[in-house]
Write a protein that holds these residues in place. Structure first.
Motif, PDB file in Angstrom:
ATOM      1  N   GLY A  67     -26.220  31.982  49.825  1.00  0.00           N
ATOM      2  CA  GLY A  67     -25.314  30.621  48.263  1.00  0.00           C
ATOM      3  C   GLY A  67     -23.971  30.797  48.750  1.00  0.00           C
ATOM      4  O   GLY A  67     -23.438  30.832  49.579  1.00  0.00           O
ATOM      5  N   LYS A  68     -23.613  30.145  47.662  1.00  0.00           N
ATOM      6  CA  LYS A  68     -21.975  30.027  47.348  1.00  0.00           C
ATOM      7  C   LYS A  68     -21.030  31.747  46.914  1.00  0.00           C
ATOM      8  O   LYS A  68     -19.836  31.814  47.362  1.00  0.00           O
TER       9      LYS A  68
ATOM     10  N   ASP B 102     -19.071  33.913  52.009  1.00  0.00           N
ATOM     11  CA  ASP B 102     -19.010  33.443  52.855  1.00  0.00           C
ATOM     12  C   ASP B 102     -19.986  33.154  54.294  1.00  0.00           C
ATOM     13  O   ASP B 102     -21.225  33.841  54.624  1.00  0.00           O
ATOM     14  N   LYS B 103     -19.713  31.740  54.917  1.00  0.00           N
ATOM     15  CA  LYS B 103     -20.219  31.263  55.786  1.00  0.00           C
ATOM     16  C   LYS B 103     -20.306  32.370  56.854  1.00  0.00           C
ATOM     17  O   LYS B 103     -21.843  32.415  57.805  1.00  0.00           O
TER      18      LYS B 103
ATOM     19  N   GLN C  78     -23.059  35.033  56.364  1.00  0.00           N
ATOM     20  CA  GLN C  78     -24.797  34.539  55.589  1.00  0.00           C
ATOM     21  C   GLN C  78     -25.319  35.061  57.008  1.00  0.00           C
ATOM     22  O   GLN C  78     -25.155  35.016  58.893  1.00  0.00           O
TER      23      GLN C  78
END
Length: 423
Positions: free
Chosen positions: A383-384, A387-388, A391
């Protein structure tokens, strides 16, 4: 190459600790029992649950490296109720888990030294030694000790496995009837096996704490790739060793018509005999010492993990500002070591000399609470909160969702079998 090895040596530790924690009861006891009672058929379940649980353990290491905080801190970001729920789940299971590990360790201790008159005093002495070691040396001693134990474990298990394959499986005795995995007792055992295969999901928080402690110890911050490589290698080894232990149980006990004993010291003797049967009588003392060393590493890691995670949870619940934590709660680690040891001794006394009942109860309890922790961990890394670029991949997310469905499904099956239909 030298540079990579240097970096790996600075990163190595948390994954090895995880492996030694996992390999204790789930491998020496449960995997051997699985092979002995149900044969190689059960290997498929071992592989399946090891695969489906994998993401939730990795997420502890991933979150710690990415945020430089423990995943327990992450539970707080999900909301105080999530942190409180983790706290309640921990205290509801820790005495049973630690008690089961301590009881098994005591059996291997008694077997090694030929002691049969100390009874519960063996567990008391072991807990006292572990608490003293951790209170004085903490992570530094744990990290050094566990690496030696890991080498001993891998060498002795692989040797026994290869020799067992060479000798081939035991010829079943006349009239042998294998146990049915799909009756009530078989399903309960399967749940117990998967509860700690390779270990309990709620122990994933320990990975994050050990990752941070290793960074503090070495003053080296590994990349996410380095942290995950170290953990993945250790996790792979735990899975391979689980298959080896199932094979040892299947080849040497399955078909013999004999039941593995319920007494912890007698069970330990049977396990050691399992090894020496394939390696040779000359190896008995080496195998007995190795088996005890493995279990000692497990119990000392379990005590550290629970105490460390409880301390951090209490800090986050009752302190708003991080700078006040170290002065306010710096002695809680030792206090929790004493509390967990005492509570675990009560559990051991309650179950008496019933090894299988205690281990099965602790492992099933771990399996039932696993879906909650799995969902928490999955939310934190997808989720938030992360950081992408930190993930997990799409493939790992798919395995995670499958794992959550799997864990919930078997928890529901357990509740149905245990308590019957609600409506």
């Amino acid at each position: 190459m030298n540079l990579n090895l240097s970096r790996f040596s600075k990163t190595a530790g948390p994954g090895i600790l995880f492996a030694c924690t996992a390999i204790g009861v789930s491998h020496l006891v449960q995997s051997t029992r699985a092979g002995a009672d149900y044969g190689l058929f059960i290997v498929g379940f071992v592989i399946l649950v090891t695969l489906l649980k994998y993401p939730f353990f990795e997420y502890g290491s991933r979150y710690a490296n990415s945020t430089q905080t423990s995943i327990i801190d992450g539970y707080k970001t999900l909301g105080k109720p999530a942190l409180w729920l983790y706290f309640l789940l921990t205290i509801s299971s820790m005495f049973f888990v630690t008690g089961a590990v301590g009881f098994v360790t005591a059996g291997f201790f008694e077997n090694l030294f030929g002691i049969d008159y100390l009874g519960e005093w063996t567990v008391i002495i072991l807990f006292a030694v572990c608490v003293s070691v951790l209170a004085i040396g903490k992570y530094n001693v744990l990290d050094s000790l566990i690496k030696i134990i890991a080498i001993v474990l891998v060498v002795s298990t692989v040797s026994a496995f290869l020799l067992t394959l060479y000798n081939g499986p035991l010829e079943p005795v006349a009239g042998f009837e294998p146990k049915d995995l799909w009756d009530i007792s078989g399903i309960f055992f399967l749940l117990a096996l998967m509860g700690w295969m390779p270990t309990a999901v709620d122990l994933s928080s320990w990975n994050s704490l050990w990752t941070l402690e290793r960074i503090k110890q070495t003053k080296y911050k590994p990349t996410l790739k380095e942290t995950l490589f170290e953990f993945r290698l250790s996790y792979l080894i735990t899975g391979i060793l689980a298959i080896m232990f199932v094979t040892l149980g299947a080849f040497i006990f399955h078909g013999s018509g004999e039941e593995l004993p319920n007494s912890n010291s007698q069970f330990a003797n049977e396990i050691v005999q399992l090894y020496t049967h394939t390696i040779g009588d000359w190896s008995y003392i080496i195998i007995a010492a190795s088996a005890f060393t493995v279990m000692f590493g497990t119990i000392i890691a379990v005590l550290d993990g629970y105490s460390r995670s409880l301390q951090r949870t209490i800090e986050l619940i009752f302190t708003k500002k991080e700078e006040k934590i170290r002065t306010k709660f710096r002695t809680f680690y030792v206090i929790f070591l004493l509390v967990i040891s005492t509570g675990s001794l009560v559990v051991v006394f309650q179950f008496g000399n019933n090894l299988k009942e205690l281990v099965d109860f602790a492992t099933v309890l771990s399996f039932v609470i696993a879906p909650i922790i799995a969902i928490f961990n999955f939310r934190l890394v997808t989720g938030k909160f992360l950081d992408k670029e930190h993930q997990p991949s799409l493939g790992l997310k798919i395995i995670s969702v499958s794992g959550i469905i799997f864990l919930i499904g078997f928890a529901v099956i357990f509740a149905f079998l245990k308590f019957g239909p609600i409506f």
